[in-house]
Design a protein around this motif. Sequence first.
Motif, PDB file in Angstrom:
ATOM      1  N   LEU A 121       0.896  -0.743  -0.278  1.00 22.87           N
ATOM      2  CA  LEU A 121       0.035   0.178  -0.164  1.00 22.87           C
ATOM      3  C   LEU A 121       0.499   1.423   0.005  1.00 22.87           C
ATOM      4  O   LEU A 121      -0.097   2.247  -0.237  1.00 22.87           O
TER       5      LEU A 121
ATOM      6  N   GLU B  13      -0.374   4.111  -2.498  1.00 25.38           N
ATOM      7  CA  GLU B  13      -1.406   4.358  -2.184  1.00 25.38           C
ATOM      8  C   GLU B  13      -1.041   6.365  -1.804  1.00 25.38           C
ATOM      9  O   GLU B  13      -0.072   6.322  -1.251  1.00 25.38           O
TER      10      GLU B  13
ATOM     11  N   ILE C 291      -0.652  -0.134   9.109  1.00 29.70           N
ATOM     12  CA  ILE C 291      -1.930   0.356   7.120  1.00 29.70           C
ATOM     13  C   ILE C 291      -1.698  -0.875   6.590  1.00 29.70           C
ATOM     14  O   ILE C 291      -0.773  -1.598   6.850  1.00 29.70           O
ATOM     15  N   HIS C 292      -2.975  -1.258   6.751  1.00 28.46           N
ATOM     16  CA  HIS C 292      -3.482  -2.469   5.445  1.00 28.46           C
ATOM     17  C   HIS C 292      -4.533  -2.375   5.223  1.00 28.46           C
ATOM     18  O   HIS C 292      -6.089  -1.086   5.616  1.00 28.46           O
ATOM     19  N   LYS C 293      -4.980  -3.391   4.815  1.00 25.30           N
ATOM     20  CA  LYS C 293      -6.152  -3.224   3.332  1.00 25.30           C
ATOM     21  C   LYS C 293      -7.643  -3.810   4.076  1.00 25.30           C
ATOM     22  O   LYS C 293      -7.083  -4.740   5.133  1.00 25.30           O
TER      23      LYS C 293
ATOM     24  N   ILE D  11      -8.266   1.100   2.173  1.00 24.32           N
ATOM     25  CA  ILE D  11      -7.522   0.838   3.022  1.00 24.32           C
ATOM     26  C   ILE D  11      -7.593   1.501   4.452  1.00 24.32           C
ATOM     27  O   ILE D  11      -7.874   2.740   5.113  1.00 24.32           O
TER      28      ILE D  11
ATOM     29  N   CYS E 271     -10.428   5.199   6.742  1.00 22.45           N
ATOM     30  CA  CYS E 271     -10.666   4.720   6.052  1.00 22.45           C
ATOM     31  C   CYS E 271     -10.758   4.978   4.341  1.00 22.45           C
ATOM     32  O   CYS E 271     -11.257   6.420   4.428  1.00 22.45           O
TER      33      CYS E 271
ATOM     34  N   LYS F 252      -9.678   1.940  -2.436  1.00 19.57           N
ATOM     35  CA  LYS F 252      -8.705   2.244  -3.226  1.00 19.57           C
ATOM     36  C   LYS F 252      -9.345   2.127  -4.621  1.00 19.57           C
ATOM     37  O   LYS F 252     -10.147   2.122  -5.162  1.00 19.57           O
TER      38      LYS F 252
END
Length: 173
Positions: A62, A65, A97-99, A104, A170, A173
């Motif tokens: 990520l 992004e 920081i994660h999906k 995200i 959030c 994406k």
Amino acid sequence: KPDEARRLLGSLSYFLRQNVTGTSSDKITIEQELLHVKAFLELIEARFIDRLTINYEIDDTLLYEMIPPFTLQPIVENAIQHGIKDKEENCLVKITIHKVQEAIEIQVEDNGKGISPVRLQQLGKDKVESEIGTGMGLYNVNRRLIMTFGKRAALNIKSSQGIGTAISFCIEK
């Protein structure tokens, strides 16, 4: 400690350069924002000498992004200034920081003093007058997130007094 002074001077230089160059960009990569945060935290760690632990849980896929500049750094700064500043030991700031499905999630947690329920209702929504700050940093971050990504990207603030605070947002994406 000349090596330590040299390292801190390098971090300060990078931090100040980013403060200037970030004002001319609409968006930067998460990686660029993290480098800015890490330069800031290096300076802070020198002040907290062995009291502060920074944990990073970053999904490297990520890093490229895009987010508005000065999104993460003011949240981290608030965790330090309003959360853990007065703690004598075991200060913790965690950046995640994660999906989450097709989005995200970015979160900053601290184990500081927490935020009163009354103040919690105001933060990020408007300027807040008090002896300890105006809330403008979070208000500006929240406003830029909403303007850039829509209302679903608004700051989510959870806090328990005496336990700590988690601020997240959030972006799709």
